[in-house]
Design an enzyme around this catalytic site. Structure first.
Site, PDB file in Angstrom:
ATOM      1  N   GLU A 124       0.840  -1.198   0.000  1.00 40.24           N
ATOM      2  CA  GLU A 124       0.000   0.000   0.000  1.00 40.24           C
ATOM      3  C   GLU A 124       0.878   1.252   0.000  1.00 40.24           C
ATOM      4  O   GLU A 124       1.862   1.333   0.730  1.00 40.24           O
ATOM      5  CB  GLU A 124      -0.887  -0.022   1.241  1.00 40.24           C
ATOM      6  N   PHE A 125       0.500   2.222  -0.818  1.00 44.06           N
ATOM      7  CA  PHE A 125       1.190   3.510  -0.785  1.00 44.06           C
ATOM      8  C   PHE A 125       0.498   4.411   0.234  1.00 44.06           C
ATOM      9  O   PHE A 125      -0.716   4.606   0.170  1.00 44.06           O
ATOM     10  CB  PHE A 125       1.167   4.181  -2.156  1.00 44.06           C
ATOM     11  N   ASP A 229      13.044  -2.507  14.504  1.00 39.33           N
ATOM     12  CA  ASP A 229      14.055  -1.569  13.976  1.00 39.33           C
ATOM     13  C   ASP A 229      13.466  -0.165  13.978  1.00 39.33           C
ATOM     14  O   ASP A 229      13.475   0.540  12.972  1.00 39.33           O
ATOM     15  CB  ASP A 229      14.469  -1.990  12.571  1.00 39.33           C
TER      16      ASP A 229
END
Length: 323
Positions: A124-125, A229
């Protein structure tokens, strides 16, 4: 023991890498381009109107694919030694975080191999907006993810993945200290010995591993889904101002391990206050925090060299006095 003032010679190198503009030219036809093929079939688009490089990093290329069915975010790499495992680990991690329905995560759609070498992931953008005053919301949403993401298998993950480009072993364990000793600190210490012949760091690290059990006395250690992270380059906000996290190195571990990149994450007082309202601070948190930072300092040392050695060795030298 306070190392808050320690600054590595090259702070947060991935941030500088991700600001670099990288270019990628898509293959002309869908028959030899699995990215285009997926977008024009399962992605339910009939045409790709534009492919826009949007900034990559040291490891991957990144592009926005604009279509008549919205935009998609695509990453590619050409690491034969890592192969498909990097994006498989990312896709599984993104899906696990997405399924907690807590904090906004870009939904992964497809990963696979490229016919000319390398691999890809389509997701997904997310249109990023203003990254301001999200600390309190970020802390609360992260705590919600930690509370929602549990595993009966213990500590580890269903797949191995990577931290940067370093392999991250996620074999399941019922004992957190054992898992962290072997698959986190122990693995990085072996790398430092192999790559740099750094017997000093290796020996001090092994001493710490053997003596760090008291650091966990009084703490309740539960298996929580971690981003793994979490630093400023992997945190943003969408156009509505809601925090978004991405580029994970997920596994199930002690929730405090999430703060191992705090030296490069810009977490403020509002973040910790909001987080600890939902996930109460455990006795000895401040002592263990640098233990988790050590893992990431060692990884940066192994990835980027001696600029991070001083930060790692400073923590190692202080811990025996505590234990």
């Amino acid at each position: 023991m306070v190392h808050a003032g320690i600054q590595p010679l090259f702070p947060c190198p991935l941030l500088h890498c991700r600001r670099r503009r990288l270019h990628f030219t898509a293959m002309a036809s869908s028959s030899d381009d699995p990215i285009r093929e997926w977008i024009l079939t399962e992605g339910k688009a009939t045409q790709i109107t534009r492919i826009l490089p949007i900034g990559g990093g040291c490891i991957n290329h990144a592009n926005r694919y604009d279509t008549d069915n919205g935009a998609f975010f695509v990453k590619t790499n050409g690491y034969p030694e890592i192969g498909l495992s990097m994006f498989e680990g990312e896709a599984v991690g993104l899906s696990a975080m997405y399924n907690t329905k807590s904090i906004r995560i870009p939904r992964p759609f497809k990963f696979g191999s490229l016919p000319r070498g390398g691999s890809f992931i389509i997701m997904e953008f997310v249109e990023f907006g203003s990254y301001r005053e999200i600390q309190s919301v970020l802390g609360r949403r992260l705590a919600e993810m930690h509370k929602a993401g549990k595993s009966e298998k213990g500590f580890g993950f269903d797949v191995n993945n990577t931290i940067g480009s370093t392999p991250q072993i996620n074999s399941w364990s019922s004992d957190w200290v054992e898992f962290f000793s072997e698959h986190r600190l122990g693995y990085q210490l072996k790398l430092a010995l192999q790559r740099f012949g750094d017997s000093d760091i290796y020996e001090k690290g092994q001493q710490l591993i053997k003596s760090m059990e008291p650091l966990f006395e009084g703490a309740v250690i539960e298996s929580c889904l971690l981003h793994g992270d979490l630093w400023s380059g992997n945190i943003s906000a969408d156009k509505n101002g809601d925090p978004v996290i991405f580029d994970p190195a997920c596994y199930y571990g002690h929730n405090e391990a999430e703060f191992g990149m705090s030296w490069c994450a810009e977490f403020g007082a509002a973040f910790y206050r909001s987080y600890f309202e939902m996930m109460p601070e455990q006795p000895g948190f401040e002592r263990r925090k640098e233990l988790y930072m050590l893992y990431h300092y060692l990884n940066h040392y192994n990835l980027f060299g001696y600029g991070y050695r001083s930060s790692a060795i400073s923590i190692l030298r202080d811990y025996p006095h505590i234990c």
